[in-house]
Design an enzyme around this catalytic site. Structure first.
Site, mmCIF file in Angstrom:
data_model
loop_
_atom_site.group_PDB
_atom_site.id
_atom_site.type_symbol
_atom_site.label_atom_id
_atom_site.label_comp_id
_atom_site.label_asym_id
_atom_site.label_seq_id
_atom_site.Cartn_x
_atom_site.Cartn_y
_atom_site.Cartn_z
ATOM 1 N N ASP A 168 0.829 -1.201 0.000
ATOM 2 C CA ASP A 168 0.000 0.000 0.000
ATOM 3 C C ASP A 168 0.867 1.256 0.000
ATOM 4 O O ASP A 168 2.038 1.226 0.383
ATOM 5 C CB ASP A 168 -0.916 0.022 1.226
ATOM 6 C CG ASP A 168 -2.045 -0.995 1.133
ATOM 7 O OD1 ASP A 168 -2.318 -1.477 0.013
ATOM 8 O OD2 ASP A 168 -2.651 -1.302 2.176
ATOM 9 N N ARG A 172 -4.150 -5.121 7.083
ATOM 10 C CA ARG A 172 -5.148 -4.123 7.500
ATOM 11 C C ARG A 172 -6.365 -4.808 8.111
ATOM 12 O O ARG A 172 -6.886 -4.393 9.146
ATOM 13 C CB ARG A 172 -5.600 -3.291 6.297
ATOM 14 C CG ARG A 172 -4.650 -2.209 5.882
ATOM 15 C CD ARG A 172 -5.222 -1.401 4.742
ATOM 16 N NE ARG A 172 -5.224 -2.129 3.483
ATOM 17 C CZ ARG A 172 -6.256 -2.191 2.653
ATOM 18 N NH1 ARG A 172 -7.395 -1.609 2.970
ATOM 19 N NH2 ARG A 172 -6.163 -2.836 1.514
ATOM 20 N N TYR A 177 5.918 -9.289 8.295
ATOM 21 C CA TYR A 177 5.616 -7.865 8.462
ATOM 22 C C TYR A 177 5.780 -7.423 9.912
ATOM 23 O O TYR A 177 5.554 -8.203 10.836
ATOM 24 C CB TYR A 177 4.159 -7.571 8.079
ATOM 25 C CG TYR A 177 3.781 -7.836 6.648
ATOM 26 C CD1 TYR A 177 3.861 -6.833 5.689
ATOM 27 C CD2 TYR A 177 3.313 -9.085 6.255
ATOM 28 C CE1 TYR A 177 3.488 -7.071 4.375
ATOM 29 C CE2 TYR A 177 2.942 -9.330 4.943
ATOM 30 C CZ TYR A 177 3.031 -8.320 4.009
ATOM 31 O OH TYR A 177 2.659 -8.559 2.709
ATOM 32 N N ASP A 206 -7.126 1.441 7.809
ATOM 33 C CA ASP A 206 -5.801 2.016 8.069
ATOM 34 C C ASP A 206 -5.950 3.499 8.391
ATOM 35 O O ASP A 206 -7.072 4.015 8.506
ATOM 36 C CB ASP A 206 -4.848 1.777 6.893
ATOM 37 C CG ASP A 206 -5.313 2.435 5.600
ATOM 38 O OD1 ASP A 206 -6.215 3.301 5.642
ATOM 39 O OD2 ASP A 206 -4.777 2.088 4.530
#
Length: 244
Positions: free
Chosen positions: A39, A173, A67, A81
């Site tokens: 993103d 997310r 992540y 988000d």
């Protein structure tokens, strides 16, 4: 002719497509693409495949991803988000470290996840994010994902940070939002950094400026992962995954 892949560090505020466009321009190649988007607000490892290396994209997409995710408790947004509109807020956050650890444990393993409306998936030929911007919500089929590992790194109300090792197709997310729902106060993804995909690690990644410098010096091929290297890595991952 350059064939293979580069381990690129995508910075916040630029799209994955922009990174590919810049690499294509710097190296003077026509065939170039990434093996998994990040993103706009995310940063970290982006595998950019070049020339015949683009044939490896389907194999690279299968690899485990790691992540670091920062999550903000007490607020839910329509995009899940920090970029979205606040749709719910909880001012009385009654969550402690033990609560978070218990909920994180629920998200380990194979599970179904409903993709977010703000995503690049298609519904009857239209991107979900285009429909979402028009205020249209459509049904999405749950997708099977796997969380190999999820660990709490830091916690200080209303923020906490987790390390997530997961399969392809996992929306961090959505994971953040779902965790918030289980905690009863809502949450959104505050920050996201991809630190590893297979053997591509963040400490070995190159910024666009570093790629420019190496290209000028004629040293860029030293940083190229060959198709053979990538294929062997992908095969190894698939075999290990089947055993597990």
């Amino acid at each position: 002719m350059i064939n293979g892949a580069l381990n690129i560090y995508k910075e916040k505020g630029v799209t994955s497509f922009y990174v590919v466009k810049e690499i294509r321009k710097i190296l003077g190649v026509k065939k170039c693409g990434h093996a998994g988007t990040l993103d706009l607000s995310a940063e970290g490892v982006l595998q950019v495949c070049i020339g015949k290396g683009t044939k490896m994209v389907p194999f690279l997409q299968e690899e485990e991803k790691t992540y670091e995710a920062g999550i903000r408790l007490g607020i839910s947004t329509d995009t899940q988000d920090s970029e979205g509109k606040i749709i719910r807020q909880c001012d009385d956050i009654k969550v402690d470290r033990e609560n978070i650890l218990a909920v994180l444990n629920r998200f380990t393993g194979v599970q179904e996840q409903i993709p977010p409306m703000f995503s690049a998936l298609r519904f009857h030929g239209k991107r979900l994010y285009d429909l979402a911007r028009q205020g249209i919500e459509v049904p999405r089929k749950p997708r099977l994902i796997k969380i190999y590992e999820i660990n709490l790194l830091d916690f200080s109300v209303p923020y906490f940070k987790i390390l997530v090792k997961c399969s392809k197709g996992t929306y961090i997310r959505t994971l953040a939002s779902d965790i918030g729902e289980f905690l009863g106060c809502g949450a959104y993804l505050h920050s996201l950094k991809r630190i590893k995909i297979g053997k591509f690690m963040i400490e070995n990644s190159l910024t666009i400026e570093e790629v420019k410098k190496l290209a000028r010096e004629g040293k860029i091929e030293e940083k190229i992962y060959s198709s053979e290297e990538m294929l062997n890595e992908a095969k190894s991952f698939c075999l290990n995954n089947q055993k597990n």
